[in-house]
Design a protein around this motif. Structure first.
Motif, mmCIF file in Angstrom:
data_model
loop_
_atom_site.group_PDB
_atom_site.id
_atom_site.type_symbol
_atom_site.label_atom_id
_atom_site.label_comp_id
_atom_site.label_asym_id
_atom_site.label_seq_id
_atom_site.Cartn_x
_atom_site.Cartn_y
_atom_site.Cartn_z
ATOM 1 N N GLY A 128 -9.646 35.898 89.516
ATOM 2 C CA GLY A 128 -10.876 36.501 90.014
ATOM 3 C C GLY A 128 -11.942 35.556 90.525
ATOM 4 O O GLY A 128 -12.965 36.029 91.039
ATOM 5 N N ILE A 129 -11.776 34.251 90.397
ATOM 6 C CA ILE A 129 -12.777 33.327 90.926
ATOM 7 C C ILE A 129 -12.087 32.217 91.719
ATOM 8 O O ILE A 129 -10.922 31.896 91.475
ATOM 9 N N TRP A 130 -12.843 31.617 92.641
ATOM 10 C CA TRP A 130 -12.328 30.510 93.423
ATOM 11 C C TRP A 130 -12.549 29.204 92.671
ATOM 12 O O TRP A 130 -13.678 28.896 92.267
ATOM 13 N N CYS A 131 -11.465 28.454 92.493
ATOM 14 C CA CYS A 131 -11.518 27.157 91.803
ATOM 15 C C CYS A 131 -10.938 26.087 92.713
ATOM 16 O O CYS A 131 -10.167 26.384 93.634
ATOM 17 N N ALA A 132 -11.294 24.854 92.435
ATOM 18 C CA ALA A 132 -10.594 23.752 93.079
ATOM 19 C C ALA A 132 -9.123 23.852 92.714
ATOM 20 O O ALA A 132 -8.774 24.114 91.559
ATOM 21 N N ALA A 133 -8.253 23.686 93.705
ATOM 22 C CA ALA A 133 -6.821 23.675 93.421
ATOM 23 C C ALA A 133 -6.511 22.557 92.440
ATOM 24 O O ALA A 133 -7.258 21.582 92.319
ATOM 25 N N ALA A 134 -5.407 22.702 91.733
ATOM 26 C CA ALA A 134 -5.102 21.787 90.624
ATOM 27 C C ALA A 134 -5.168 20.308 91.001
ATOM 28 O O ALA A 134 -5.749 19.511 90.242
ATOM 29 N N PRO A 135 -4.631 19.859 92.151
ATOM 30 C CA PRO A 135 -4.709 18.424 92.465
ATOM 31 C C PRO A 135 -6.140 17.930 92.607
ATOM 32 O O PRO A 135 -6.500 16.876 92.061
ATOM 33 N N LEU A 136 -6.987 18.680 93.330
ATOM 34 C CA LEU A 136 -8.378 18.255 93.488
ATOM 35 C C LEU A 136 -9.121 18.339 92.163
ATOM 36 O O LEU A 136 -9.921 17.458 91.835
ATOM 37 N N ALA A 137 -8.868 19.380 91.390
ATOM 38 C CA ALA A 137 -9.507 19.499 90.075
ATOM 39 C C ALA A 137 -9.154 18.307 89.194
ATOM 40 O O ALA A 137 -10.013 17.771 88.479
ATOM 41 N N ALA A 138 -7.903 17.874 89.249
ATOM 42 C CA ALA A 138 -7.486 16.719 88.446
ATOM 43 C C ALA A 138 -8.203 15.453 88.876
ATOM 44 O O ALA A 138 -8.675 14.667 88.042
ATOM 45 N N LEU A 139 -8.314 15.240 90.182
ATOM 46 C CA LEU A 139 -8.984 14.037 90.684
ATOM 47 C C LEU A 139 -10.469 14.047 90.332
ATOM 48 O O LEU A 139 -11.030 13.036 89.890
ATOM 49 N N GLU A 140 -11.126 15.181 90.540
ATOM 50 C CA GLU A 140 -12.560 15.268 90.229
ATOM 51 C C GLU A 140 -12.814 15.092 88.740
ATOM 52 O O GLU A 140 -13.818 14.502 88.335
ATOM 53 N N THR A 141 -11.899 15.590 87.925
ATOM 54 C CA THR A 141 -12.059 15.464 86.479
ATOM 55 C C THR A 141 -11.833 14.037 86.025
ATOM 56 O O THR A 141 -12.523 13.540 85.126
ATOM 57 N N ALA A 142 -10.900 13.346 86.651
ATOM 58 C CA ALA A 142 -10.587 11.972 86.255
ATOM 59 C C ALA A 142 -11.789 11.059 86.377
ATOM 60 O O ALA A 142 -11.986 10.161 85.547
ATOM 61 N N ILE A 143 -12.630 11.272 87.399
ATOM 62 C CA ILE A 143 -13.800 10.402 87.549
ATOM 63 C C ILE A 143 -14.997 10.906 86.748
ATOM 64 O O ILE A 143 -16.001 10.204 86.616
ATOM 65 N N ALA A 144 -14.892 12.111 86.203
ATOM 66 C CA ALA A 144 -15.982 12.654 85.397
ATOM 67 C C ALA A 144 -15.830 12.299 83.917
ATOM 68 O O ALA A 144 -16.792 12.363 83.157
ATOM 69 N N LEU A 145 -14.619 11.919 83.504
ATOM 70 C CA LEU A 145 -14.346 11.624 82.102
ATOM 71 C C LEU A 145 -14.364 10.121 81.855
ATOM 72 O O LEU A 145 -13.967 9.339 82.717
ATOM 73 N N PRO A 146 -14.817 9.695 80.670
ATOM 74 C CA PRO A 146 -14.781 8.257 80.358
ATOM 75 C C PRO A 146 -13.360 7.712 80.274
ATOM 76 O O PRO A 146 -13.138 6.526 80.489
ATOM 77 N N ASP A 147 -12.397 8.554 79.938
ATOM 78 C CA ASP A 147 -10.994 8.123 79.863
ATOM 79 C C ASP A 147 -10.197 8.763 81.003
ATOM 80 O O ASP A 147 -9.149 9.370 80.799
ATOM 81 N N GLY A 148 -10.714 8.605 82.226
ATOM 82 C CA GLY A 148 -10.081 9.233 83.374
ATOM 83 C C GLY A 148 -8.640 8.814 83.582
ATOM 84 O O GLY A 148 -7.796 9.630 83.950
ATOM 85 N N SER A 149 -8.337 7.538 83.335
ATOM 86 C CA SER A 149 -6.952 7.093 83.508
ATOM 87 C C SER A 149 -6.029 7.778 82.513
ATOM 88 O O SER A 149 -4.896 8.120 82.832
ATOM 89 N N ALA A 150 -6.527 7.994 81.298
ATOM 90 C CA ALA A 150 -5.719 8.697 80.294
ATOM 91 C C ALA A 150 -5.505 10.147 80.700
ATOM 92 O O ALA A 150 -4.419 10.704 80.521
ATOM 93 N N PHE A 151 -6.542 10.758 81.267
ATOM 94 C CA PHE A 151 -6.410 12.143 81.709
ATOM 95 C C PHE A 151 -5.334 12.257 82.782
ATOM 96 O O PHE A 151 -4.458 13.133 82.716
ATOM 97 N N LEU A 152 -5.355 11.361 83.773
ATOM 98 C CA LEU A 152 -4.337 11.396 84.809
ATOM 99 C C LEU A 152 -2.962 11.060 84.252
ATOM 100 O O LEU A 152 -1.944 11.477 84.798
ATOM 101 N N ASP A 153 -2.940 10.309 83.162
ATOM 102 C CA ASP A 153 -1.666 9.899 82.579
ATOM 103 C C ASP A 153 -0.978 11.041 81.848
ATOM 104 O O ASP A 153 0.234 11.047 81.706
ATOM 105 N N ARG A 154 -1.765 12.018 81.372
ATOM 106 C CA ARG A 154 -1.125 13.042 80.542
ATOM 107 C C ARG A 154 -1.374 14.473 81.006
ATOM 108 O O ARG A 154 -0.426 15.237 81.166
ATOM 109 N N ALA A 155 -2.615 14.843 81.257
ATOM 110 C CA ALA A 155 -2.928 16.254 81.438
ATOM 111 C C ALA A 155 -2.330 16.907 82.674
ATOM 112 O O ALA A 155 -1.730 17.977 82.581
#
Length: 295
Positions: A128-155
């Protein structure tokens, strides 16, 4: 005026939320919503979005409210989109919403507006809502988190491939944070593991560990790093390990063959090498000690 059954069903599907436009479509004027907010326990969750009485403003409702507020023009992004996709366990306090440059929407408390024209490939309508597609959401989240490399490594591994990430990065090169995103993508893209190997070499030398060799032949494979005398093999797993099925299977086969041949096997991720090298050293030392004790 009693709520219509189809309106109640809509509110239930939307985590207790209703927009003023939806209300009008169901025969309720916005003045009715304001009156219910004043007299019947309803509340405004976002501009022109109301939360019906008896419903809590949950994390899900808060993110949905931002998406409903922006309608079809806006895109929930960053960690909020990652949470909506199921890639992130904890939702952010502030919800980033991307809107086209020409759109005059202004944010409200808890919602931060980004102005950028997104490709249709970087948007996805989910529940029901428009979200960033998963690849863009992952990239934007990686730079928003202090452990962005870990996020890209697992999530994101269950949700995106490296090629998806790279294409999303290319479409958004001029976006805010693109330089930091590029650095993470470059690290993830190093399928030859050269960057990881350089970091591992620096860790081994910095710890004063001796007796190791790089690229040691073993049957039909090559061990990334090995202490031959201790029969200790060290494999460094990058994005290729997780996103390439053939590579994943080959590494599993190599690992099984090493164990059958009497080798001890350690595996480290890019995040291990970057964020916790002390853990890497401790594991190697412990394995070397165990090997010497059993010799």
């Amino acid at each position: 005026m009693a709520a219509q059954p189809d309106l109640l069903a809509l509110i239930a599907r939307q985590d207790g939320l209703i927009t003023t436009i939806q209300a009008v479509q169901h025969g309720l004027d916005e003045s009715v919503l304001r009156r219910r907010a004043r007299d019947q326990g309803w509340r405004r969750a976002a501009p022109r979005v109301y939360l019906a009485a008896g419903h809590r403003l949950t994390v899900r409702a808060r993110i949905r409210a931002a998406g409903l507020w922006g309608r079809d023009h806006a895109t929930v992004g960053g960690p909020a989109a990652a949470w909506w996709h199921g890639m992130l366990a904890t939702a952010p306090t502030e919800i980033p919403v991307t809107v086209p440059r020409r759109l005059g929407l202004r944010g409200y408390p808890g919602v931060r507006i980004r102005r950028r024209d997104l490709s249709h490939l970087d948007r996805e309508r989910i529940d029901g809502i428009w979200c960033a597609a998963a690849p863009l959401a992952a990239l934007e989240t990686a730079i928003a988190l202090p452990d962005g490399s870990a996020f890209l490594d697992r999530a994101p591994q269950k949700h995106v491939t490296f090629d998806d990430l790279y294409q999303a990065y290319c479409r958004n090169v001029g976006a805010h944070g693109a330089t930091r995103i590029g650095a993470l993508v470059a690290a993830a893209a190093d399928r030859a593991e050269s960057a990881a190997e350089r970091r591992m070499i620096a860790i081994l030398r910095g710890a004063g560990l001796a007796g190791w060799e790089r690229a040691v032949p073993f049957e039909r494979w090559t061990i990334d790093f090995a202490f031959p005398d201790a029969r200790l093999a060290i494999e460094v797993d990058g994005w290729a390990y997780h996103s390439d099925v053939d590579r994943f299977r080959a590494d599993r086969s190599k690992g099984n063959a090493l164990v059958r041949a009497g080798w001890r096997l350690l595996r480290f991720t890019w995040h291990d090498l970057v964020s916790r090298p002390e853990y890497v050293v401790a594991e190697i030392r412990a394995s070397l000690l165990a090997a010497n004790s059993s010799a």
